[in-house]
Design a protein around this motif. Structure first.
Motif, short mmCIF file in Angstrom:
data_model
loop_
_atom_site.label_atom_id
_atom_site.label_comp_id
_atom_site.label_asym_id
_atom_site.label_seq_id
_atom_site.Cartn_x
_atom_site.Cartn_y
_atom_site.Cartn_z
N VAL A 61 0.86 -1.18 0.00
CA VAL A 61 0.00 0.00 0.00
C VAL A 61 0.90 1.23 0.00
O VAL A 61 1.97 1.22 0.61
N VAL A 62 0.44 2.27 -0.70
CA VAL A 62 1.17 3.53 -0.71
C VAL A 62 0.15 4.65 -0.51
O VAL A 62 -0.88 4.67 -1.19
N VAL A 98 8.41 7.76 3.24
CA VAL A 98 9.36 7.68 2.13
C VAL A 98 10.15 8.98 2.10
O VAL A 98 9.64 10.00 1.66
N GLY A 99 11.36 8.97 2.61
CA GLY A 99 12.16 10.19 2.67
C GLY A 99 11.69 11.09 3.80
O GLY A 99 10.86 10.69 4.63
N LEU A 108 3.61 17.20 0.08
CA LEU A 108 3.50 15.79 -0.31
C LEU A 108 4.57 14.90 0.31
O LEU A 108 5.77 15.11 0.11
N ILE A 109 4.12 13.90 1.05
CA ILE A 109 5.02 12.85 1.53
C ILE A 109 4.29 11.52 1.34
O ILE A 109 3.06 11.45 1.48
N TYR A 119 12.98 2.57 -0.78
CA TYR A 119 14.39 2.62 -1.19
C TYR A 119 14.51 3.20 -2.61
O TYR A 119 15.31 4.09 -2.88
N ARG A 120 13.66 2.70 -3.51
CA ARG A 120 13.74 3.14 -4.91
C ARG A 120 13.44 4.62 -5.06
O ARG A 120 13.93 5.28 -5.96
N LEU A 121 12.56 5.13 -4.21
CA LEU A 121 12.17 6.53 -4.36
C LEU A 121 13.08 7.49 -3.62
O LEU A 121 13.02 8.69 -3.83
#
Ligand code: URA
Length: 232
Positions: A61-62, A98-99, A108-109, A119-121
């Motif tokens: 899920v994102v 993510v970050g 935006l996060i 990791y990829r982002l």
């Protein structure tokens, strides 16, 4: 797929932490104790962490969250301040931001249970572009300052890579960078004589913040996630 990558994709931990989990001897593949994070595994292998079965990748899920100011973007905060994870009550899901965004930065996060996607982002080698809108001090911003930001400026930790910069108003800039150094946009603007008053992230790669209200979140569609990953 490498074992550590499989564990990260299954939401066990970040990619690096998954490698450590394997090296620590906590993972079995079928009946065998495996300590090599690079061991090749697939969906047909039964994988156990601390004796409990790990469900395979595919339950990803994102979420996109519009982070308000005053909220930290770590999963936990020793000082007890609100975190992006606490804003998103996703029942039973262990989500990772993510970050990072600074505490005072809004916008935006992403949060996900997929350590591999995180990791990829975020890893610098993938150079995922991130777009910010800044309101700055000491307006008007002159062309010389905009050009310097575009070319790259010399920060304490080295020069910044070329950036895309649009002047949106006398005290407003839109800046797209492909790096993710600590407080990078604030430091870049300060370097050219315009300390940042307000900073908002409006896009990560192809994904825009849009009209998501501050403090709100929404789950991304699989198509949006695939599009994000396609650029990284
Ligand atoms: N650059 C910054 O200076 N701050 C952020 O939060 C993100 C990028």
């Amino acid at each position: 797929m490498r074992l550590a990558k499989y564990l990260a994709s299954a939401g066990v931990a970040s990619r690096r932490a998954s490698e450590e989990v394997v090296r620590a001897g906590r993972v079995r593949v079928d009946q065998e104790l495996v300590t090599d994070p690079a061991r090749d595994v697939d969906e047909t292998d039964a994988i156990f962490l601390d004796g409990k079965p790990v469900k395979g990748p595919g339950s990803r899920v994102v979420y996109a969250l519009n982070k308000p100011a005053g909220v930290v973007s770590t999963a936990r905060d020793p000082q007890g301040r609100p975190t992006v994870v606490s804003l998103l009550a996703a029942d039973g899901l262990r989500l990772y931001p993510v970050g990072r965004l600074d505490i005072d930065t809004t916008g935006l996060i992403l949060l996900t249970n997929d350590g591999e996607l995180a990791y990829r982002l975020t890893h610098p080698k993938y150079e995922v572009p991130k777009t910010y809108r800044a309101v700055v001090e000491r307006a008007p911003v002159r062309t010389r300052a905009v050009d310097a930001l575009r070319r790259g400026v010399e920060l304490q930790d080295g020069p910044t890579a070329p950036a895309t910069v649009h002047k949106l108003g006398a005290d407003r800039l839109e800046i797209t960078i492909h790096e993710g150094r600590k407080r990078q946009v604030r430091r870049m603007c300060e370097f050219v004589g315009h300390p940042v008053k307000r900073l908002e992230r409006v896009a990560i790669g192809s994904l825009e913040l849009g009209d998501l209200p501050e403090g709100s979140n929404r789950r991304l569609t699989e198509q949006e996630v695939e599009r994000l990953l396609a650029i990284s």
